[in-house]
Design a protein around this motif. Structure first.
Motif, PDB file in Angstrom:
ATOM      1  N   TRP A 189     -21.326  68.486 -18.095  1.00 29.14           N
ATOM      2  CA  TRP A 189     -21.231  67.085 -17.939  1.00 29.14           C
ATOM      3  C   TRP A 189     -19.611  66.883 -17.925  1.00 29.14           C
ATOM      4  CZ3 TRP A 189     -23.408  68.714 -22.519  1.00 29.14           C
ATOM      5  CH2 TRP A 189     -22.818  68.847 -23.609  1.00 29.14           C
ATOM      6  N   PHE A 190     -19.282  65.551 -17.282  1.00 30.71           N
ATOM      7  CA  PHE A 190     -18.024  65.382 -17.269  1.00 30.71           C
ATOM      8  C   PHE A 190     -17.487  64.242 -18.535  1.00 30.71           C
ATOM      9  CE2 PHE A 190     -14.596  62.418 -16.163  1.00 30.71           C
ATOM     10  CZ  PHE A 190     -13.599  63.431 -15.754  1.00 30.71           C
ATOM     11  N   GLY A 191     -16.527  64.386 -19.054  1.00 27.88           N
ATOM     12  CA  GLY A 191     -16.017  63.189 -20.065  1.00 27.88           C
ATOM     13  C   GLY A 191     -16.739  63.187 -21.244  1.00 27.88           C
ATOM     14  N   PRO A 205     -19.447  67.660 -27.097  1.00 26.81           N
ATOM     15  CA  PRO A 205     -17.918  67.686 -26.828  1.00 26.81           C
ATOM     16  C   PRO A 205     -17.851  67.007 -25.367  1.00 26.81           C
ATOM     17  CG  PRO A 205     -19.121  69.745 -26.833  1.00 26.81           C
ATOM     18  CD  PRO A 205     -20.148  68.827 -27.020  1.00 26.81           C
ATOM     19  N   ALA A 206     -16.527  66.296 -25.549  1.00 27.95           N
ATOM     20  CA  ALA A 206     -15.918  65.729 -24.278  1.00 27.95           C
ATOM     21  C   ALA A 206     -15.776  67.056 -23.073  1.00 27.95           C
ATOM     22  CB  ALA A 206     -14.447  65.172 -24.310  1.00 27.95           C
ATOM     23  N   HIS A 207     -16.145  66.613 -21.887  1.00 31.20           N
ATOM     24  CA  HIS A 207     -16.080  67.557 -20.953  1.00 31.20           C
ATOM     25  C   HIS A 207     -17.065  68.832 -20.843  1.00 31.20           C
ATOM     26  CE1 HIS A 207     -13.000  65.085 -19.048  1.00 31.20           C
ATOM     27  NE2 HIS A 207     -12.228  65.397 -19.595  1.00 31.20           N
ATOM     28  N   GLY A 208     -18.040  68.629 -21.502  1.00 27.70           N
ATOM     29  CA  GLY A 208     -19.145  69.780 -21.499  1.00 27.70           C
ATOM     30  C   GLY A 208     -19.030  70.884 -22.457  1.00 27.70           C
ATOM     31  N   ALA A 246     -18.317  74.448 -21.121  1.00 28.98           N
ATOM     32  CA  ALA A 246     -17.755  75.651 -20.575  1.00 28.98           C
ATOM     33  C   ALA A 246     -16.296  75.756 -20.572  1.00 28.98           C
ATOM     34  CB  ALA A 246     -18.281  75.576 -18.981  1.00 28.98           C
ATOM     35  N   ARG A 247     -15.460  74.772 -20.855  1.00 32.80           N
ATOM     36  CA  ARG A 247     -14.166  75.159 -20.903  1.00 32.80           C
ATOM     37  C   ARG A 247     -13.693  75.714 -22.145  1.00 32.80           C
ATOM     38  NH1 ARG A 247     -11.080  69.356 -21.741  1.00 32.80           N
ATOM     39  NH2 ARG A 247     -12.295  68.556 -23.697  1.00 32.80           N
ATOM     40  N   THR A 248     -14.518  75.664 -23.088  1.00 26.71           N
ATOM     41  CA  THR A 248     -13.978  76.285 -24.408  1.00 26.71           C
ATOM     42  C   THR A 248     -14.819  77.754 -24.781  1.00 26.71           C
ATOM     43  OG1 THR A 248     -15.642  74.871 -25.469  1.00 26.71           O
ATOM     44  CG2 THR A 248     -12.986  74.173 -25.566  1.00 26.71           C
ATOM     45  N   LEU A 264     -13.521  70.178 -11.468  1.00 28.99           N
ATOM     46  CA  LEU A 264     -12.327  70.854 -11.487  1.00 28.99           C
ATOM     47  C   LEU A 264     -11.102  70.029 -11.942  1.00 28.99           C
ATOM     48  CD1 LEU A 264     -13.531  73.077  -8.415  1.00 28.99           C
ATOM     49  CD2 LEU A 264     -13.669  73.845 -10.764  1.00 28.99           C
ATOM     50  N   HIS A 265     -10.963  69.905 -13.237  1.00 29.54           N
ATOM     51  CA  HIS A 265      -9.976  68.876 -13.841  1.00 29.54           C
ATOM     52  C   HIS A 265      -8.667  69.534 -13.355  1.00 29.54           C
ATOM     53  CE1 HIS A 265      -8.134  66.344 -16.794  1.00 29.54           C
ATOM     54  NE2 HIS A 265      -9.281  65.999 -17.327  1.00 29.54           N
ATOM     55  N   SER A 266      -7.979  69.179 -12.181  1.00 30.31           N
ATOM     56  CA  SER A 266      -6.956  70.088 -11.853  1.00 30.31           C
ATOM     57  C   SER A 266      -5.705  69.163 -12.285  1.00 30.31           C
ATOM     58  CB  SER A 266      -6.788  70.378 -10.339  1.00 30.31           C
ATOM     59  OG  SER A 266      -8.041  70.856  -9.900  1.00 30.31           O
ATOM     60  N   TYR A 267      -4.641  69.790 -12.984  1.00 33.72           N
ATOM     61  CA  TYR A 267      -3.551  69.277 -13.250  1.00 33.72           C
ATOM     62  C   TYR A 267      -2.360  69.653 -12.401  1.00 33.72           C
ATOM     63  CZ  TYR A 267      -4.975  68.344 -18.463  1.00 33.72           C
ATOM     64  OH  TYR A 267      -5.504  67.779 -19.503  1.00 33.72           O
ATOM     65  N   PHE A 268      -1.979  68.740 -11.558  1.00 31.45           N
ATOM     66  CA  PHE A 268      -0.855  69.029 -10.477  1.00 31.45           C
ATOM     67  C   PHE A 268       0.551  68.994 -11.077  1.00 31.45           C
ATOM     68  CE2 PHE A 268      -4.866  68.334  -8.281  1.00 31.45           C
ATOM     69  CZ  PHE A 268      -4.570  69.712  -7.311  1.00 31.45           C
ATOM     70  N   THR A 292      -3.579  55.739 -15.893  1.00 27.10           N
ATOM     71  CA  THR A 292      -4.403  55.425 -14.783  1.00 27.10           C
ATOM     72  C   THR A 292      -5.564  56.509 -15.449  1.00 27.10           C
ATOM     73  OG1 THR A 292      -2.564  55.357 -13.525  1.00 27.10           O
ATOM     74  CG2 THR A 292      -4.707  55.912 -12.364  1.00 27.10           C
ATOM     75  N   ASP A 293      -6.710  55.828 -15.206  1.00 29.47           N
ATOM     76  CA  ASP A 293      -7.928  56.916 -15.275  1.00 29.47           C
ATOM     77  C   ASP A 293      -9.193  56.105 -14.635  1.00 29.47           C
ATOM     78  OD1 ASP A 293      -9.709  58.499 -16.348  1.00 29.47           O
ATOM     79  OD2 ASP A 293      -9.371  58.494 -18.582  1.00 29.47           O
ATOM     80  N   ARG A 294      -9.286  56.639 -13.312  1.00 32.76           N
ATOM     81  CA  ARG A 294     -10.167  55.966 -12.486  1.00 32.76           C
ATOM     82  C   ARG A 294     -11.027  57.118 -11.943  1.00 32.76           C
ATOM     83  NH1 ARG A 294      -6.003  52.592  -9.001  1.00 32.76           N
ATOM     84  NH2 ARG A 294      -5.168  51.065 -10.770  1.00 32.76           N
ATOM     85  N   ALA A 350     -13.947  61.732  -7.422  1.00 38.92           N
ATOM     86  CA  ALA A 350     -12.842  62.221  -7.639  1.00 38.92           C
ATOM     87  C   ALA A 350     -12.226  61.408  -8.800  1.00 38.92           C
ATOM     88  CB  ALA A 350     -11.768  62.289  -6.636  1.00 38.92           C
ATOM     89  N   VAL A 351     -11.618  61.870 -10.001  1.00 33.46           N
ATOM     90  CA  VAL A 351     -11.198  61.395 -10.877  1.00 33.46           C
ATOM     91  C   VAL A 351      -9.672  61.487 -11.143  1.00 33.46           C
ATOM     92  CG1 VAL A 351     -11.018  61.291 -13.594  1.00 33.46           C
ATOM     93  CG2 VAL A 351     -13.103  61.848 -12.446  1.00 33.46           C
ATOM     94  N   ILE A 352      -8.939  60.378 -11.202  1.00 30.10           N
ATOM     95  CA  ILE A 352      -7.482  60.573 -11.158  1.00 30.10           C
ATOM     96  C   ILE A 352      -7.090  60.002 -12.434  1.00 30.10           C
ATOM     97  CG2 ILE A 352      -5.321  59.944  -9.722  1.00 30.10           C
ATOM     98  CD1 ILE A 352      -6.964  59.800  -7.265  1.00 30.10           C
ATOM     99  N   ASP A 372       1.893  56.062 -24.181  1.00 30.22           N
ATOM    100  CA  ASP A 372       1.258  55.788 -25.421  1.00 30.22           C
ATOM    101  C   ASP A 372       0.317  57.020 -25.535  1.00 30.22           C
ATOM    102  OD1 ASP A 372       3.171  53.627 -25.662  1.00 30.22           O
ATOM    103  OD2 ASP A 372       1.528  52.094 -25.721  1.00 30.22           O
ATOM    104  N   ARG A 373      -0.403  57.177 -24.710  1.00 30.96           N
ATOM    105  CA  ARG A 373      -1.775  58.334 -24.765  1.00 30.96           C
ATOM    106  C   ARG A 373      -0.719  59.556 -24.905  1.00 30.96           C
ATOM    107  NH1 ARG A 373      -5.685  59.819 -25.514  1.00 30.96           N
ATOM    108  NH2 ARG A 373      -6.523  60.347 -23.366  1.00 30.96           N
ATOM    109  N   ALA A 374       0.141  59.911 -23.980  1.00 31.95           N
ATOM    110  CA  ALA A 374       0.736  61.206 -24.243  1.00 31.95           C
ATOM    111  C   ALA A 374       1.285  61.472 -25.654  1.00 31.95           C
ATOM    112  CB  ALA A 374       2.167  61.143 -22.965  1.00 31.95           C
ATOM    113  N   ILE A 405      -5.866  65.118 -10.443  1.00 30.59           N
ATOM    114  CA  ILE A 405      -6.846  64.862  -9.163  1.00 30.59           C
ATOM    115  C   ILE A 405      -7.991  65.594  -9.594  1.00 30.59           C
ATOM    116  CG2 ILE A 405      -7.488  64.435  -7.015  1.00 30.59           C
ATOM    117  CD1 ILE A 405      -4.655  63.614  -6.386  1.00 30.59           C
ATOM    118  N   GLU A 406      -9.072  65.118 -10.120  1.00 27.90           N
ATOM    119  CA  GLU A 406     -10.064  66.203 -10.195  1.00 27.90           C
ATOM    120  C   GLU A 406     -11.442  66.033  -9.544  1.00 27.90           C
ATOM    121  OE1 GLU A 406     -10.899  64.495 -14.414  1.00 27.90           O
ATOM    122  OE2 GLU A 406      -8.716  64.300 -14.406  1.00 27.90           O
ATOM    123  N   THR A 407     -11.619  67.104  -8.887  1.00 30.17           N
ATOM    124  CA  THR A 407     -12.626  67.413  -7.701  1.00 30.17           C
ATOM    125  C   THR A 407     -13.917  67.147  -8.411  1.00 30.17           C
ATOM    126  OG1 THR A 407     -11.082  68.565  -6.439  1.00 30.17           O
ATOM    127  CG2 THR A 407     -13.523  68.653  -5.702  1.00 30.17           C
TER     128      THR A 407
END
Ligand code: TA6
Length: 298
Positions: free
Chosen positions: A71-73, A92-95, A97-99, A166-170, A210-212, A242-244, A250-252, A269-271
């Protein structure tokens, strides 16, 4: 013909592989089968690795391409069919697999490309509170572009519904100077304003957090970065959403693994397959989510 050098490295607690050719360099971790960085010779990095990244087991690294699955998010924000797949209490957030540690299946050179493939064996019924038998693989092909494919195959007897990304950080010169093309006119969910549906006017530029979730996305999106005279192109397959995301100031500051000004140099930009674009896998069916990441001058 390109030649590739493959080295193993330890970053904090995480086993990684560094793959170098005369054209590019890729760093990938066993945990999450997570790409941590990717840079082409003569260019700034394409994927962003946080200066303050934390390399510990059980925590996704703030970098590269975390895999969000099944699952996502926030699970509670997913359609009921995705929520219903999970039997646990704390999701857990984002499922899941990532941990977790994935298994390296192979590294194979073919002409000018190198392919590295991983599998998450636990997905075949062994994930905590997610008792479904799904074969999950990730392959990364380094060639003219970097092509990532996340492959899910339902080996069980009943349908399985997932969301994923695929939560890509560019890496960008300065997020305040770049624009995202390909989203013009699309409807999106503004998660920062009560998940209201809105319509994008023109290309997307960044002036605040931005979180869309963009809906009915085209196959190709691009990040135009005038300062670096670079266009990053994302060509996707198996995805209509796609999630952008950019956390802004503040969040950072709240994120322990991001410098206070780190938000200026990154853009996610997350495919994805999220919102009304989730994947229902019938028994025996397979889904492939892909993104091919390339770059050129503007
Ligand atoms: O993809 C956007 C998002 O879901 C944001 O809401 C933000 O929280 C981000 O992902 C990062 O999540 P993480 O769990 O990796 O800190």
């Amino acid at each position: 013909m390109a030649t590739f050098k493959v080295e193993t490295e330890l970053h904090g607690e995480l086993n990684c592989w560094r793959i170098t050719s005369d054209r590019a360099e890729l760093l990938i971790a066993q945990q999450g089968a997570q790409i941590l960085s990717y840079q082409r010779v003569g260019e700034p990095p394409l994927l962003w690795l946080s200066d303050q990244a934390i390399f510990t087991k059980g925590k996704s690294v703030r970098a590269g391409v975390p895999v969000c699955w099944p699952w996502f998010g926030n699970l509670q924000r997913n359609p009921a069919a995705v929520q219903g797949m999970y039997r646990g209490k704390q999701a857990p957030a984002h499922g899941l697999a990532r941990t977790r540690d994935w298994q390296l299946l192979g590294i194979e050179e073919a002409g000018n490309t190198l392919r590295i493939e991983f599998e998450l064996p636990e997905a075949q019924g062994e994930l905590p509170d997610w008792p479904h038998d799904v074969e999950l693989k990730l392959s990364a092909v380094m060639g003219d572009a970097l092509e990532l494919s996340l492959i899910s195959r339902n080996r069980g007897n009943s349908p399985v519904t997932i969301s994923q990304a695929l939560h890509s950080y560019f890496a960008v010169s300065d997020v305040r100077q770049v624009r995202v093309e390909g989203v013009e006119g699309l409807n999106y969910i503004e998660t920062l304003a009560d998940w209201e549906q809105r319509q994008q006017q023109g290309a997307l530029t960044f002036t605040a957090e931005t979180d869309r979730i963009y809906l009915n996305t085209p196959e190709r999106l691009s990040i135009v970065d005038p300062h670096w005279n670079r266009r990053i192109t994302l060509s996707s397959g198996g995805s209509r959403s796609a999630v952008i995301w950019n956390p802004w100031t503040d969040r950072a500051r709240e994120l322990p693994d991001m410098a206070d000004d780190g938000w200026q140099r990154m853009l996610c930009i997350e495919t994805a397959n999220v919102w009304n674009d989730v994947v229902e896998l019938q028994p025996g069916a397979c889904s492939v989510l892909t993104v091919s990441i390339g770059s050129g001058v503007i």
